[in-house]
Design a protein around this motif. Structure first.
Motif, PDB file in Angstrom:
ATOM      1  N   HIS A 119       0.802  -1.352  -0.051  1.00 39.56           N
ATOM      2  CA  HIS A 119      -0.181   0.031  -0.024  1.00 39.56           C
ATOM      3  C   HIS A 119       0.865   1.268  -0.035  1.00 39.56           C
ATOM      4  CE1 HIS A 119      -3.286  -2.599   2.076  1.00 39.56           C
ATOM      5  NE2 HIS A 119      -3.032  -3.088   0.803  1.00 39.56           N
ATOM      6  N   LYS A 120       1.882   1.280   0.761  1.00 40.83           N
ATOM      7  CA  LYS A 120       2.872   2.525   0.785  1.00 40.83           C
ATOM      8  C   LYS A 120       3.256   2.557  -0.880  1.00 40.83           C
ATOM      9  CE  LYS A 120       4.345   1.815   5.388  1.00 40.83           C
ATOM     10  NZ  LYS A 120       5.341   1.566   6.418  1.00 40.83           N
ATOM     11  N   TYR A 122       1.979   1.686  -3.359  1.00 39.57           N
ATOM     12  CA  TYR A 122       0.937   2.285  -4.487  1.00 39.57           C
ATOM     13  C   TYR A 122       0.690   3.743  -4.141  1.00 39.57           C
ATOM     14  CZ  TYR A 122       0.155  -2.622  -5.335  1.00 39.57           C
ATOM     15  OH  TYR A 122       0.207  -4.082  -5.909  1.00 39.57           O
ATOM     16  N   PHE A 123       0.727   4.018  -2.952  1.00 39.55           N
ATOM     17  CA  PHE A 123       0.444   5.437  -2.607  1.00 39.55           C
ATOM     18  C   PHE A 123       1.678   6.355  -3.255  1.00 39.55           C
ATOM     19  CE2 PHE A 123      -1.991   4.177   1.409  1.00 39.55           C
ATOM     20  CZ  PHE A 123      -3.129   4.372   0.852  1.00 39.55           C
ATOM     21  N   PRO A 128      -4.604   6.552  -5.346  1.00 36.42           N
ATOM     22  CA  PRO A 128      -5.346   6.938  -4.144  1.00 36.42           C
ATOM     23  C   PRO A 128      -6.324   5.503  -3.977  1.00 36.42           C
ATOM     24  CG  PRO A 128      -6.352   8.023  -5.998  1.00 36.42           C
ATOM     25  CD  PRO A 128      -5.127   7.220  -6.683  1.00 36.42           C
TER      26      PRO A 128
END
Length: 140
Positions: A119-120, A122-123, A128
């Protein structure tokens, strides 16, 4: 260089990396499964470093009423031994360029709630959180 896995050998060379993301994959059934998925629009891209596959992305281009033409990433993984070397960013950039050439309006993916490190990433790549994904198993 990133390329599409087309030959049996190319597809099979992606297995050791993909199984890190999808541990239930069985090597003996992998090629047949990918070939079946390809009849449904699935494609697989891979990145090699010194002849070894270090990153893999499974994806499909489709259209729906919500997003129009889009590229959905089924699987995205960098080999555990090769993380933090820019391979993931390179794969995302390739997928985005591929999607644009195909006329896609959106590049999207799902990520398991337990994958905080992903997730980090992808951010940092500009993704989003835009929705929740719900699924209900239909078989035991």
């Amino acid at each position: 260089m990133i390329k599409l896995a087309v030959t049996d050998a190319e597809i099979l060379s992606c297995f050791p990396v993909l199984v890190q993301l999808r541990p239930k994959l069985v090597r003996g059934r992998f090629l047949k499964q990918v070939r079946q998925m390809q009849t449904e629009g699935f494609q697989m891209a891979f990145l090699q470093d010194e002849g070894r596959v270090v990153a893999v992305a499974g994806f499909r281009v489709s259209s729906n009423l919500f997003m129009g033409k889009n590229l959905y990433v089924d699987d995205l993984i960098t080999d555990a031994e090769h993380r933090s070397k820019g391979y993931g960013e390179e794969m995302i950039a390739w997928l985005e360029a591929f999607a644009r050439v195909q006329g896609c309006l959106v590049l999207h993916l799902d990520s398991g709630t337990q994958r905080q490190q992903a997730h980090k990433f992808y951010f940092a790549q500009g993704f989003p959180i835009t929705s929740f994904h719900f699924s209900k198993p239909l078989v035991d």
